[in-house]
Design an enzyme around this catalytic site. Structure first.
Site, PDB file in Angstrom:
ATOM      1  CE  LYS A  21      32.194  -7.427 -22.063  1.00  0.00           C
ATOM      2  NZ  LYS A  21      32.162  -6.498 -23.333  1.00  0.00           N
TER       3      LYS A  21
HETATM    4  C1  LIG Z   1      31.727  -4.957 -23.010  1.00  0.00           C
HETATM    5  C2  LIG Z   1      31.892  -4.083 -24.365  1.00  0.00           C
HETATM    6  C3  LIG Z   1      32.216  -2.762 -24.351  1.00  0.00           C
HETATM    7  C4  LIG Z   1      32.281  -2.138 -23.135  1.00  0.00           C
HETATM    8  O1  LIG Z   1      33.375  -2.271 -22.266  1.00  0.00           O
HETATM    9  P1  LIG Z   1      33.438  -2.177 -20.745  1.00  0.00           P
HETATM   10  O2  LIG Z   1      34.754  -2.548 -20.142  1.00  0.00           O
HETATM   11  O3  LIG Z   1      32.402  -2.540 -20.139  1.00  0.00           O
HETATM   12  O4  LIG Z   1      33.484  -0.482 -20.671  1.00  0.00           O
HETATM   13  C5  LIG Z   1      32.346  -2.093 -25.636  1.00  0.00           C
HETATM   14  N1  LIG Z   1      32.307  -2.669 -26.789  1.00  0.00           N
HETATM   15  C6  LIG Z   1      31.910  -4.286 -26.452  1.00  0.00           C
HETATM   16  C7  LIG Z   1      32.051  -4.898 -28.104  1.00  0.00           C
HETATM   17  C8  LIG Z   1      31.922  -4.749 -25.457  1.00  0.00           C
HETATM   18  O5  LIG Z   1      31.457  -6.264 -25.631  1.00  0.00           O
END
Ligand SMILES: *Cc1c(COP(=O)(O)O)cnc(C)c1O
Length: 433
Positions: A107
């Site tokens: 993210k």
């Molecule tokens: C947010 C997140 C996900 C999921 O990603 P999406 O875009 O919501 O499908 C998977 N793994 C981790 C570690 C995350 O922080």
């Protein structure tokens, strides 16, 4: 470029409007009106380009009409201040390590990009300060806070439930200072979210200060996630492994995989995608039955994927014109219980020496079980295993080394303001800043 709402009941928006608003007024998600394919020359030569060069080409296709080239280039280069290596785990299976950014999770890419793009729009308008409100149950707060850290013209308020986030998560947004204020709410995550929602609806407060959200459905957080799919392809092409490429994405809200699907639409030669779920397998069930039945989320050890009604499903539907057949042709599914996730982390570690985090484990296992002859698989390793220290150490029965970046957060001093879950006191606080 214009952005339309997946609900088709709101006016089209400019990039700036879509970024500042986040969600369209009809509660739909913004989608770019066109997805431009990249020229074949780009793909012919992609293995000789750097991550930043590749990402700029992709960014130009989305944002080039709305952001001057030099500004966009600076935003892209500044966002991608860390590498995203594709690491070989075993024959024909590679891990795309998305955890080398400031908070050790994917993210960071969207968070950093959005902060810089919003910063540009604010400067361009000569606007007074913009205030970002974000409610977090843990990880979103750290990615957003670190993404916006030090960006001029923006102040971030992170609201989090007291005593309900892990120490390391808390440290990642309470030790930053500068333009980041952490508010420790005496309540639950839902209380934090309610405070944020009420703030956006309060006319007096909105007249006093400019408020915006940094929700993960924002186009400026969502689209930049396409960058690393192209870079994964480039790295595999370089080692002669890019034919019949299968990309597997551990999925919760489905933003990450949808960005990959956009990449394919731009001509990226990916043969097919796998969306790997934990026990929250609404999408997996949709693939089998063509019925979409959202349900309350279940808590698992891959908790960032505990989503019972993935918001970006609306974008997947829009991309494939609501055709279940077309979706199932390009994406297959997988679903794993906590027990299977544990088993996978342990087995992969014993067999290959590679330590997976619980989310990446879902991706790895789906490739191990689902790759066909002649295919090469890459899964997205979405967070560093040390972010889930107790879980991972419990599984392998060994201590996990904590990366220096994470240790540095642990050494910082927590600074946060106590806040009641009562909106009147939250509002009174904001009216005084
Ligand atoms: C947010 C997140 C996900 C999921 O990603 P999406 O875009 O919501 O499908 C998977 N793994 C981790 C570690 C995350 O922080």
């Amino acid at each position: 470029m214009k952005y339309y709402s997946t609900n088709h009941q709101a006016p089209e928006a400019s990039l700036q409007e879509a970024v500042v608003k986040g969600l369209a007024s009809d509660k739909g998600l913004y989608m770019p009106e066109v997805i431009k394919p990249l020229p074949s020359l780009f793909y012919d030569n992609i293995e000789n380009l750097s991550f930043q060069e590749i990402a700029y080409q992709v960014a130009d296709a989305f944002f080039g009409e709305d952001v001057p080239a030099d500004v966009l280039k600076e935003i892209v280069y500044d966002t991608l201040s860390f590498d995203v290596p594709a690491v070989k785990v075993k024959e024909n299976i590679y891990s795309l390590e998305l955890f080398h950014g400031p908070t050790l999770a994917f993210k960071d890419v969207g968070g950093r990009f959005m902060a810089r793009l919003l910063g540009y729009f604010i400067r361009k308008e000569g606007q007074k300060q913009v205030n970002v409100l974000v409610a977090t149950s843990g990880d979103t707060g750290s990615a957003v806070a670190n993404g916006f850290l030090g960006v001029e013209g923006i102040h971030v308020y992170v609201l989090y439930p007291k005593g309900k986030v892990s120490e390391i998560q808390e440290k990642q947004f309470t030790t930053l200072g500068q333009n980041i204020t952490a508010l420790e709410v005496d309540g639950t995550f839902d209380d934090c979210q309610a405070l944020v929602k009420n703030a956006f609806m309060d006319a007096e407060l909105n007249a006093h200060m400019k408020l915006t959200s940094a929700n993960s459905i924002n186009v400026a957080r969502f689209l930049p996630q396409a960058f690393y799919y192209f870079y994964a392809y480039a790295q595999l092409k370089k080692v002669g492994k890019a034919d019949n490429l299968v990309v597997c994405v551990p999925s919760g809200n489905f933003g990450n995989i949808t960005a990959g699907l956009f990449g394919k639409r731009m001509g990226l030669p990916v043969k097919r995608f796998i969306a790997s779920n934990n026990a929250n397998d609404i999408f997996y069930q949709y693939l089998q039955t063509a019925q979409y039945n959202p349900c309350p989320s279940k808590a698992t050890i891959a908790n960032a994927m505990d989503v019972g009604d993935p918001s970006n499903f609306a974008r997947v539907l829009a991309l494939y014109e609501n055709s279940h057949k077309a979706i199932a042709k390009e994406i297959s599914g997988a679903t794993y219980t906590d027990e299977q996730i544990r088993e996978t982390v342990k087995k992969a570690y014993q067999e290959t020496g590679y330590l997976l985090d619980p989310h990446g484990a879902c991706g790895y296992r789906a490739l191990e079980e689902g790759l066909q002859d002649g295919e090469v698989g890459v899964f997205l390793e979405t967070a560093h295993p040390a972010k889930f220290l107790e879980t991972v150490e419990g599984i392998i029965g060994e201590q996990v080394e904590i990366p220096a970046k994470l240790q540095a957060f642990m050494k910082g001093t927590k600074q946060s303001l106590p806040m009641s879950k009562d909106f009147a006191s939250f509002k009174a606080y904001l009216m005084k800043v």
